[in-house]
Design an enzyme around this catalytic site. Structure first.
Site, PDB file in Angstrom:
ATOM      1  N   LYS A   1       7.844  28.119   7.580  1.00  0.00           N
ATOM      2  CA  LYS A   1       8.790  27.640   8.574  1.00  0.00           C
ATOM      3  C   LYS A   1      10.116  28.399   8.506  1.00  0.00           C
ATOM      4  O   LYS A   1      10.791  28.577   9.523  1.00  0.00           O
ATOM      5  CB  LYS A   1       9.010  26.140   8.393  1.00  0.00           C
ATOM      6  CG  LYS A   1       7.729  25.326   8.608  1.00  0.00           C
ATOM      7  CD  LYS A   1       7.916  23.871   8.252  1.00  0.00           C
ATOM      8  CE  LYS A   1       6.640  23.072   8.482  1.00  0.00           C
ATOM      9  NZ  LYS A   1       5.519  23.529   7.663  1.00  0.00           N
TER      10      LYS A   1
ATOM     11  N   GLU B   1      17.291  21.756   6.983  1.00  0.00           N
ATOM     12  CA  GLU B   1      17.682  21.921   8.379  1.00  0.00           C
ATOM     13  C   GLU B   1      18.385  20.650   8.844  1.00  0.00           C
ATOM     14  O   GLU B   1      18.212  19.579   8.254  1.00  0.00           O
ATOM     15  CB  GLU B   1      16.472  22.223   9.265  1.00  0.00           C
ATOM     16  CG  GLU B   1      15.495  21.081   9.397  1.00  0.00           C
ATOM     17  CD  GLU B   1      14.299  21.449  10.286  1.00  0.00           C
ATOM     18  OE1 GLU B   1      14.121  22.646  10.591  1.00  0.00           O
ATOM     19  OE2 GLU B   1      13.536  20.541  10.648  1.00  0.00           O
TER      20      GLU B   1
ATOM     21  N   HIS C   1       7.502  11.142   8.432  1.00  0.00           N
ATOM     22  CA  HIS C   1       7.436  12.424   9.132  1.00  0.00           C
ATOM     23  C   HIS C   1       6.006  12.854   9.416  1.00  0.00           C
ATOM     24  O   HIS C   1       5.748  14.025   9.697  1.00  0.00           O
ATOM     25  CB  HIS C   1       8.169  13.527   8.342  1.00  0.00           C
ATOM     26  CG  HIS C   1       9.505  13.094   7.842  1.00  0.00           C
ATOM     27  ND1 HIS C   1      10.573  12.835   8.679  1.00  0.00           N
ATOM     28  CD2 HIS C   1       9.950  12.813   6.582  1.00  0.00           C
ATOM     29  CE1 HIS C   1      11.608  12.443   7.967  1.00  0.00           C
ATOM     30  NE2 HIS C   1      11.262  12.407   6.702  1.00  0.00           N
TER      31      HIS C   1
ATOM     32  N   ARG D   1      -2.803  26.937  13.195  1.00  0.00           N
ATOM     33  CA  ARG D   1      -4.082  26.274  12.922  1.00  0.00           C
ATOM     34  C   ARG D   1      -4.335  25.240  14.003  1.00  0.00           C
ATOM     35  O   ARG D   1      -3.492  25.010  14.874  1.00  0.00           O
ATOM     36  CB  ARG D   1      -4.032  25.578  11.561  1.00  0.00           C
ATOM     37  CG  ARG D   1      -2.854  24.597  11.442  1.00  0.00           C
ATOM     38  CD  ARG D   1      -2.856  23.827  10.153  1.00  0.00           C
ATOM     39  NE  ARG D   1      -1.622  23.110   9.927  1.00  0.00           N
ATOM     40  CZ  ARG D   1      -1.323  21.923  10.422  1.00  0.00           C
ATOM     41  NH1 ARG D   1      -2.185  21.316  11.229  1.00  0.00           N
ATOM     42  NH2 ARG D   1      -0.190  21.325  10.153  1.00  0.00           N
TER      43      ARG D   1
END
Length: 617
Positions: free
Chosen positions: A116, A185, A220, A276
């Site tokens: 990421k 983030e 999450h 994926r």
């Protein structure tokens, strides 16, 4: 042409890929850990290969063993599924080096996007440096650079929590993906999680297959997903599709993938690209009328896609059924799955069948249930009704939460965001048991015990049965008479060991009863039959904290010793189970009077972990 395909995964996704392979006439190979020797995916494959040596939780991370298994079984292709090694470029490269066809993007594309942090750099977005996080940046999200599924994620709202969050996220990510890299983030409190499914071939065609909304999440990890994402303006939807195609073309992407965004205030914020297939791919399949796994295989064989994707039709919604207790911090549940069945008219993807054991080593997802209909409202109604009528007999599940979520006014009006469960969890998990369920269970049990006549000529005292339901004890009374079973306040229309019909205030209700020892299921209600005379020796001291599931004690709070004072909510012990870490916290302010476990210790459900003696007021 691919003739034999090995799936480097387990459970529901392996079974789902095998189903497509069977339709295409492709032979199938499963791999399994010792814990999965009798798992459904190992049973339905044409060939199953044991992966030796590694602990169950690590087995599917051994790429060398999986490649060796593929060669030994005569496979000529490998599909990675999702999770585990599905976004591991080294594994993809090893598959190709062994002369096998890789069902997925190139190792270079995986390396560019699977991390990421690197994906954000490619899209021109910088992550926060850990050392640069200030109060002004809060809240922030600590996130695993590899993998997904909610593992290796922590929300940080106070600076003093950052260090512990980084440590916990690294440990969880390393356990789940074999890679402990994490990054930080900004965390947007009320954004919507929206993603775009893409499919690309080797001839330069990229299909953006619409949008999906995945905003309902716990830890999450997505719980309910739908396609198309409702309530987006056409301009924003087009922007998301354009950005997704741009991301795919930037790395010469081939195969199925997903580009994820957080949408807030009408703006799209790039999150990541998953290189994926996604868990929620069935909703896209339903709307576009395609089989994404079949398309993946065709692309890997070199076939070209049509220049334009199929036309989208209707609306699809998927709910993930987990063996977990949402009211107890989503605690995973283990045990025997006695029965798993859904009504006709919905799609069921699962890696379990009746009688299977839900173990501790893997994710607790039991199944995905998908409804497709011409409109969103119809799809919502169909899915909620199917879940409500589903037969889920075994450990506690999130079924009631799913049904209530699908019928919640905020969700039906498409006003949800990623904060849905933090806002509404208490109401969604408030006990609402059927008041007649214990009586129905008792009458069904009484019928089974009274086949030779239980009534007497002389009046007798009512029989008494006790059940635990929704965390509370319920006592019911009934009487055997010459005319059958009776109970105060209702008329017993019919009662046998499987079906009970009761009439109250002129309304008849029919109950189906399934008993598995002391575990009883009356419709959608789960009960536990209690003994008439509880064993005094089984009682625990007040303030006792016990293991809610099998697992491993991975950490005890630093400096924690017997006799130490603790505060309410203070984390005491970290327990790892099903690839997630679960905190055991002090129930109240008091003194730690017992700490019989240590790091590295294996525990079973009910194992005493600690005792906190509450301070007297």
């Amino acid at each position: 042409m691919i003739s034999t395909l090995l799936v480097a995964n387990r459970g529901e996704i392996a079974c789902r890929i095998f189903r497509t392979c069977d339709e295409l006439g492709i032979r199938t190979v499963a791999v399994h850990s010792d814990a999965d020797e009798n798992a459904l995916h190992a049973r339905v494959a044409g060939t199953a290969v044991r992966l030796p040596g590694a602990a169950p939780a690590e087995t599917y991370l051994r790429g060398d063993l999986i490649v060796k298994a593929a060669l030994a079984a005569g496979a000529d292709a490998v599909h990675p599924g999702y999770g585990f090694l599905s976004e591991n470029a080294d594994f993809a490269r090893a598959v190709g080096d062994a002369g096998l066809t890789w069902i997925g993007p190139s190792p270079a594309a995986i390396e560019a996007m699977a991390s990421k942090t690197r994906a954000k750099e490619l899209m021109g977005i910088a992550a926060l440096a850990e050392s640069d996080v200030t109060e002004a940046d809060l809240p922030v999200l600590v996130k695993a650079a590899a993998g997904g599924g909610g593992r290796g994620m922590r929300i940080v709202r106070r600076l003093e929590e950052l260090s512990a969050a980084l440590e916990g996220a690294r440990a969880e990510a390393a356990s789940a993906f074999g890679d402990g890299e994490v990054f930080v983030e900004p965390y947007l409190e009320h954004g919507r999680h929206v993603e775009v499914q893409i499919l690309a071939d080797t001839h330069g065609t990229v299909w953006p297959l619409g949008t999906r909304d995945c905003s309902l999440q716990r830890r999450h990890q997505k719980v309910i997903e739908e396609a198309p994402a409702p309530g987006l303006t056409e301009g924003l939807a087009e922007e998301l599709r354009t950005l997704a195609v741009r991301a795919a073309r930037s790395v010469s992407y081939v195969g199925a993938g997903t580009v994820e965004f957080l949408v807030a205030d009408g703006r799209a914020h790039f999150l990541e690209m998953n290189t994926r297939l996604q868990v929620e791919h069935p909703v896209t399949e339903a709307v576009f009328g395609i089989d994404l796994v079949a398309e993946q295989i065709r692309v890997a064989e070199g076939h070209a896609l049509e220049k334009e994707p199929p036309r989208a039709r209707g609306h699809a919604i998927e709910a993930r059924v987990y063996a977990e207790d949402p009211a107890r911090d989503w605690a995973p549940q283990t045990g025997t799955l006695h029965r798993l069945a859904v009504p006709a008219g919905v799609r069921l993807d699962t890696g379990y069948t009746d009688g299977d054991t839900i173990g501790v080593h893997y994710d607790p997802m039991l199944a995905k249930v998908v409804a497709h209909a011409p409109t969103r409202a119809e799809a919502l109604r169909r899915l909620a009704g199917a879940l409500e009528r589903a037969e889920l007999h075994g450990p506690v599940t999130n079924r009631d939460l799913l049904v209530r979520s699908l019928r919640h006014e905020e969700f039906t009006a498409a006003r949800m965001d990623t904060g849905f469960y933090p806002r509404h969890l208490a109401a969604l998990t408030a006990p609402a048991p059927d008041p007649y369920a214990p009586l129905a269970a008792a009458l069904a049990d009484a019928h089974g015990r009274s086949r030779f006549g239980g009534w007497r000529n002389l009046p007798s005292r009512p029989q008494v049965k006790r059940y635990e339901m929704a965390g509370e004890e319920h006592e019911v009374h009934y009487t055997h008479t010459r005319d059958g079973l009776t109970a105060e306040g209702v008329r017993v229309v019919h009662a046998d060991a499987r079906v009970v019909v009761l009439e109250a205030d002129g309304v008849q209700r029919r109950f189906e009863v399934f008993a598995y020892g002391d575990e009883v299921h009356v419709g959608a209600t789960r009960l536990t039959a209690l003994p008439r005379f509880p064993d005094p020796a089984a009682q625990l001291a007040p303030g006792s904290l016990v293991a809610p599931m099998p697992g491993t004690v991975v950490r005890v709070a630093e400096g924690l010793v017997e006799g130490a004072p603790v505060t309410a909510g203070q984390p005491l012990i970290w327990l790892e189970a099903m690839k997630m870490q679960h905190r055991i916290t002090a129930p109240a302010a008091g003194t730690l009077t017992a700490l019989p476990v240590s790091a590295g210790q294996q525990v079973q459900p009910g194992t005493l972990l600690a005792v906190v003696e509450e301070f007297s007021s």
